[in-house]
Design an enzyme around this catalytic site. Structure first.
Site, PDB file in Angstrom:
ATOM      1  N   LEU A 114       0.832  -1.210   0.000  1.00  0.00           N
ATOM      2  CA  LEU A 114       0.000   0.000   0.000  1.00  0.00           C
ATOM      3  C   LEU A 114       0.866   1.260   0.000  1.00  0.00           C
ATOM      4  CD1 LEU A 114      -2.588  -1.035   2.750  1.00  0.00           C
ATOM      5  CD2 LEU A 114      -3.027  -0.881   0.289  1.00  0.00           C
ATOM      6  N   GLY A 158       7.676   3.328   3.655  1.00  0.00           N
ATOM      7  CA  GLY A 158       8.173   4.337   4.587  1.00  0.00           C
ATOM      8  C   GLY A 158       9.668   4.205   4.766  1.00  0.00           C
ATOM      9  N   GLY A 159      10.197   4.916   5.751  1.00  0.00           N
ATOM     10  CA  GLY A 159      11.639   4.922   5.988  1.00  0.00           C
ATOM     11  C   GLY A 159      12.186   3.569   6.391  1.00  0.00           C
ATOM     12  N   GLY A 192      10.385   0.438   6.056  1.00  0.00           N
ATOM     13  CA  GLY A 192       9.736  -0.741   5.490  1.00  0.00           C
ATOM     14  C   GLY A 192       8.457  -0.385   4.761  1.00  0.00           C
ATOM     15  N   CYS A 193       7.653  -1.404   4.500  1.00  0.00           N
ATOM     16  CA  CYS A 193       6.438  -1.218   3.690  1.00  0.00           C
ATOM     17  C   CYS A 193       5.175  -1.446   4.521  1.00  0.00           C
ATOM     18  CB  CYS A 193       6.435  -2.224   2.535  1.00  0.00           C
ATOM     19  SG  CYS A 193       7.728  -1.917   1.334  1.00  0.00           S
ATOM     20  N   LYS A 253       1.867  -2.876   8.775  1.00  0.00           N
ATOM     21  CA  LYS A 253       3.133  -2.152   8.613  1.00  0.00           C
ATOM     22  C   LYS A 253       4.267  -3.066   9.060  1.00  0.00           C
ATOM     23  CE  LYS A 253       3.848   2.154  10.330  1.00  0.00           C
ATOM     24  NZ  LYS A 253       4.246   3.151  11.371  1.00  0.00           N
ATOM     25  N   ASP A 258       4.877  14.367  13.654  1.00  0.00           N
ATOM     26  CA  ASP A 258       5.114  14.050  12.240  1.00  0.00           C
ATOM     27  C   ASP A 258       3.811  14.137  11.454  1.00  0.00           C
ATOM     28  OD1 ASP A 258       6.734  13.475  10.070  1.00  0.00           O
ATOM     29  OD2 ASP A 258       6.615  11.303  10.334  1.00  0.00           O
TER      30      ASP A 258
END
Length: 343
Positions: free
Chosen positions: A54, A57-58, A60-61, A76, A173
């Site tokens: 989907l 990110g920094g 992983g997926c 995640k 964030d």
């Protein structure tokens, strides 16, 4: 490498979710968090197939997972990143494990397997606000009122963190990629790996974190972090919704410009403001409402944090601009007839 589908996974139904997983204490102070067996995640994501990714990110997926009865989740996967990944994983699980709010993503459980860490959330069908605004559709599905509804939802989520959490939580964030949208474009805050409990925000060991374009100047320059840092990031998101532009855009190969720097002089000029609005929604809103939203955005991105409003004040400014059926107090039919009469 192929992984055998365990028999246990075949018979698992995730709805209702509570009670289906083993609830164990991750750490005593965290309370109960559902722990999901690794083989179940392998089965649900088709062995973490590329076709189920989907987003990335920094560390992983994020994968789409499908359990029995078509129960869909987002998984995640945090790959080995040492202590930093461990810290973010624990932080997110702890915060989301004790948070329940309609505008904050729901945590279904987690998993520790070898060096990898997994967090399982509710699946948000319309993906992230970033994808909706800057992806293939270029914001075409987001009307003026839907954009204001998203802003209102985000403000509600932040208000819960700042005003109703005890102690208060600073997200740290907030950005369009961490705002997720369900099938009805209800917005929820996600990605709490960098969130900080107020009172711990100025410890010397707190590494400067965040995303370029959203980070408040006082945090960037002095490391000073407060709830007003989130308000600044919210202002940037509001500008994205208003103008359909990214928070930082490349001017030349070596030069970038922030949306705040570019927009500020035009946001306060009523003759220029309508021209910088996203073409998708240009001329679709009451100009008076446009000026009000621009005024809120200008206040939120003030360089001096004390000039920025509390998120509660932002919420009260947005309520009257969002139609009743989308969660605000604006009665569209009455508003439309009043506009016709005045014209």
């Amino acid at each position: 490498m192929s992984v055998k589908r365990p028999d246990a996974a075949k018979g698992l139904s995730l709805g209702p979710i509570k009670g289906k997983f083993n609830s164990v204490k991750m750490v005593a102070r965290k309370g109960l968090v559902s722990v999901i067996e690794y083989p179940l995640l392998v089965t649900a994501t088709d062995n973490f197939s590329e076709s189920n990714i989907l987003g990335e990110g920094g560390f992983g997926c994020v994968y789409k997972g499908r359990f029995d009865h078509n129960f869909l989740v987002a998984v995640k996967k945090l790959d080995d990143g040492g202590q930093e990944v461990e810290r973010e994983f624990e932080n997110e699980v702890e915060l989301l494990g004790k948070t329940q709010h309609p505008n904050i993503i729901s945590l279904y459980g987690c998993c520790i397997y070898g060096e990898s860490r997994f967090i399982v959330y509710e699946l948000m069908q319309n993906g992230s606000l970033e994808t909706q605004l800057h992806g293939p559709s270029q914001g075409s599905t987001l009307t003026w009122h839907i954009r204001l509804k998203i802003a209102l939802d985000v403000a509600r989520g932040l208000e819960y963190l700042h005003e109703n959490s005890n102690p208060p939580v600073i997200h740290r964030d907030l950005k369009s990629s961490n705002i997720l949208l369900d099938s009805n474009f209800n917005a929820k805050l996600s990605d709490f790996g960098l969130a900080v409990v107020a009172g711990n925000e100025n410890k010397n060991n707190l590494k400067l974190s965040g995303t370029l374009g959203y980070v408040a100047p006082e945090y960037l320059l002095d490391g000073k972090l407060t709830e007003k840092s989130d308000v600044y990031a919210f202002g940037v998101v509001l500008l994205e919704l208003l103008m359909g532009r990214k928070p930082v855009e490349k001017m030349t190969p070596s030069q970038c410009q922030s949306i705040v720097t570019w927009a500020m002089p035009q946001l306060t000029d009523r003759s220029k403001l309508p021209n910088i609005v996203d073409p998708v929604i240009r001329n679709t809103m009451d100009l008076k409402h446009l000026y009000q939203v621009a005024a809120v955005a200008v206040l939120c991105v003030q360089p001096e944090p004390s000039y920025r409003p509390l998120i509660t004040d932002v919420l009260h400014s947005l309520f009257p601009l969002v139609p009743v059926e989308l969660g605000g107090t604006l009665r569209v039919m009455e508003h439309a007839s009043a506009a016709c009469n005045s014209s």
